[in-house]
Each structure stands twice: as structure tokens, then as C-alpha cells.
Design a protein around this motif. Structure first.
Motif, PDB file in Angstrom:
ATOM      1  N   THR A   2       0.830  -1.201   0.000  1.00 36.73           N
ATOM      2  CA  THR A   2       0.000   0.000   0.000  1.00 36.73           C
ATOM      3  C   THR A   2       0.869   1.257   0.000  1.00 36.73           C
ATOM      4  O   THR A   2       2.045   1.227   0.350  1.00 36.73           O
ATOM      5  CB  THR A   2      -0.931   0.015   1.216  1.00 36.73           C
ATOM      6  N   THR A   3       0.241   2.377  -0.375  1.00 38.61           N
ATOM      7  CA  THR A   3       0.957   3.641  -0.494  1.00 38.61           C
ATOM      8  C   THR A   3       0.282   4.705   0.366  1.00 38.61           C
ATOM      9  O   THR A   3      -0.944   4.835   0.359  1.00 38.61           O
ATOM     10  CB  THR A   3       0.983   4.113  -1.960  1.00 38.61           C
ATOM     11  N   ALA A   4       1.095   5.475   1.075  1.00 37.18           N
ATOM     12  CA  ALA A   4       0.601   6.586   1.882  1.00 37.18           C
ATOM     13  C   ALA A   4       1.136   7.894   1.325  1.00 37.18           C
ATOM     14  O   ALA A   4       2.313   7.982   0.958  1.00 37.18           O
ATOM     15  CB  ALA A   4       1.038   6.428   3.339  1.00 37.18           C
ATOM     16  N   LEU A   5       0.275   8.908   1.272  1.00 39.24           N
ATOM     17  CA  LEU A   5       0.699  10.257   0.893  1.00 39.24           C
ATOM     18  C   LEU A   5       0.627  11.130   2.133  1.00 39.24           C
ATOM     19  O   LEU A   5      -0.399  11.169   2.811  1.00 39.24           O
ATOM     20  CB  LEU A   5      -0.185  10.818  -0.219  1.00 39.24           C
ATOM     21  N   ILE A   6       1.730  11.849   2.399  1.00 42.89           N
ATOM     22  CA  ILE A   6       1.846  12.661   3.604  1.00 42.89           C
ATOM     23  C   ILE A   6       2.179  14.086   3.200  1.00 42.89           C
ATOM     24  O   ILE A   6       3.173  14.320   2.498  1.00 42.89           O
ATOM     25  CB  ILE A   6       2.958  12.129   4.532  1.00 42.89           C
ATOM     26  N   THR A   7       1.385  15.044   3.640  1.00 48.57           N
ATOM     27  CA  THR A   7       1.727  16.450   3.412  1.00 48.57           C
ATOM     28  C   THR A   7       2.500  16.980   4.617  1.00 48.57           C
ATOM     29  O   THR A   7       2.330  16.498   5.736  1.00 48.57           O
ATOM     30  CB  THR A   7       0.477  17.311   3.165  1.00 48.57           C
ATOM     31  N   GLY A   8       3.355  17.964   4.364  1.00 46.90           N
ATOM     32  CA  GLY A   8       4.217  18.449   5.438  1.00 46.90           C
ATOM     33  C   GLY A   8       5.106  17.330   5.950  1.00 46.90           C
ATOM     34  O   GLY A   8       5.268  17.139   7.152  1.00 46.90           O
ATOM     35  N   ALA A   9       5.731  16.594   5.000  1.00 47.69           N
ATOM     36  CA  ALA A   9       6.323  15.299   5.321  1.00 47.69           C
ATOM     37  C   ALA A   9       7.781  15.333   5.734  1.00 47.69           C
ATOM     38  O   ALA A   9       8.338  14.284   6.083  1.00 47.69           O
ATOM     39  CB  ALA A   9       6.177  14.373   4.107  1.00 47.69           C
TER      40      ALA A   9
END
Length: 257
Positions: A2-9
Motif C-alpha cells: 500500500t501507499t501513503a501520501l503525507i503532506t508536510g512530510a
């Protein structure tokens, strides 16, 4: 995988999410404004954990930045199964001390970006019958703290509302409400922290661990640590403003940091 997208990463809670999720074997899409820092974070996570890390330079205070992340979230050929809306910032001054444009930028990042990115991500998750969104709010959501607290209150209510709307769909929603956390947040805002007692601090890793534990249990509201859960309970029971003065004094030390 699975893939996670993180803002302010690349810093603070966002970086802690990136490290924990990479350690768990998730591929990542890291979003931030600093291209060089993104590249360094991606290289380190790939080398340490062997996951695929994609970077996306975007300023969520701009239309172009939000649109770029929306487009990535809607890419059905590269689905994102977990969205962490973490990007955010604070202001050092009180109302009328802060330029209106800075307040509007905060609304753009804390509210419009959260709304639009969640809306871009959720339809694909619902279609696949699996996914999660964590919207990072704050215990300030439960206290009168100017524009910052107002935006975080919106995040909490928005998230809890859509969690109810999406019940049974396989998509889990969470509003994460940490207290004072050792990150770059106060330094970037030019706030001192000398008035915050040592016991009031959380680590970013602790916040992320509590968040992911509660997300796995499908709990739509996460307030890390017993002391902050007690503070939120008190804020809800006391008359409006009962804890607001304490929060404002501790959370926005206007002396030079």
C-alpha cells in the motif's frame, strides 16, 4: 504493497509518519515545499527501509500546489490508500497583529487543502473498499485560539462528520488532536516555548503511534496521552474560555524564542 501520501512530510509529525509507515513497509508519496529536503528524506527512507518513495514539491497555500496533490491522489494507476493531511503552521501574533493575507493562507492550508485533498482521495478508496485519511488537527480545536484554533475545530468537525457519512464503506477517517509536540512548529512561527512545562510535551513518534493505533481500531478522534484527553474533557465541560487564557499564554509565547 500500500501507499501513503503525507503532506508536510519532511519535519515533525509528518516526518514521524513517514518513518513509521516506511518501517511498516508502505510505499510513500512525500509532499512539502522544500525540494532539496524532500529528496534527502526520500533517499534516507529508501536506504533505511527499502520502500519506494516518491516526492512532490507543492505549497498548499497556493492553488497550483493543491491542484498538483489532487491530481496525484486521483491517479487510479497509482492508488493512495492512506492520506495524512499534516501540513500546517501557526502565527506568533494575536488577532489584528497578523496580516490578513497570512490568516487567509492559514485558511487555505488548514481548511481548503484538507477539504480538497480528502475529496480527491476518498472516492477511489471507497471504490476499492479500503483506505484511510488522517486529518491532523490539535487540542486547540477545543479552545478559543483565534484563527488557528478555529481552523482546527473545523478539521475535527469535518472529519467526524464524513466518518459518519462513510461508515461501512471500508474508508476510515481520523481527526488527530495532539497537544504540544516537539517539532519545528514553534520555531518556524517565531514563538518561544519557555512557558510550556516539561510535562506538557509529547514526541512526534508518540503522536504517530497513538494515531495509527486508533486508526486501526477505527476511532475517528484521537487525542494522544491521558493528560491531553483530560484537558479536552475539561475544555468541553467548563464554560467557554475557561481554558482559553492558559492555552493562549502557553501556546503563543511572544517573547523572542
Amino acid at each position: 504493497m500500500t501507499t501513503a501520501l503525507i503532506t508536510g512530510a519532511t519535519a515533525g509529525i509528518g516526518a514521524a509518519y513517514a518513518n513509521r509507515l516506511a518501517r511498516d513497509g508502505r510505499d510513500l508519496v512525500l509532499v512539502a515545499r522544500d525540494t532539496e529536503r524532500l529528496a534527502a528524506s526520500a533517499a534516507e527512507l529508501t536506504a533505511r527501509h527499502g520502500v519506494r518513495v516518491e516526492t512532490l514539491t507543492a505549497d498548499l497555500a497556493t492553488e497550483a500546489g493543491i491542484e498538483a496533490v489532487e491530481q496525484r491522489l486521483r491517479d487510479g494507476d497509482r492508488p493512495v490508500d492512506l492520506l495524512i493531511n499534516n501540513a500546517g503552521f501557526g502565527h506568533r501574533g494575536t488577532y489584528l497583529d497578523v496580516p490578513v493575507q497570512d490568516e487567509l493562507d492559514m485558511l487555505k492550508v488548514h481548511i481548503e487543502a484538507v477539504l480538497r485533498l480528502t475529496t480527491a482521495a476518498v472516492p477511489g478508496m471507497r471504490e476499492r473498499g479500503f483506505g484511510g485519511v488522517v486529518n491532523v488537527a490539535s487540542v486547540a480545536a477545543f479552545l478559543p485560539r483565534g484563527t488557528y484554533g478555529a481552523t482546527k475545530a473545523w478539521v475535527v468537525n469535518f472529519t467526524l462528520g464524513i466518518a459518519r457519512d462513510l461508515a461501512g464503506s471500508g474508508v476510515r477517517l481520523q481527526a488527530l488532536c495532539p497537544g504540544f509536540t516537539r517539532t519545528e512548529f514553534h520555531q518556524r512561527a517565531g514563538m518561544g516555548t519557555s512557558s510550556i512545562p516539561g510535562w506538557g510535551w509529547l514526541t512526534a513518534d508518540r503522536v504517530v503511534d497513538d494515531s495509527l493505533r486508533d486508526l486501526a481500531r477505527n476511532r475517528p478522534l484521537c487525542v494522544p496521552s491521558k493528560r491531553y484527553r483530560a484537558a479536552v474533557t475539561a475544555a468541553r465541560l467548563l464554560p467557554p474560555g475557561g481554558l482559553g487564557k492558559i492555552s493562549n499564554t502557553a501556546g503563543r509565547d511572544y517573547r523572542k524564542p
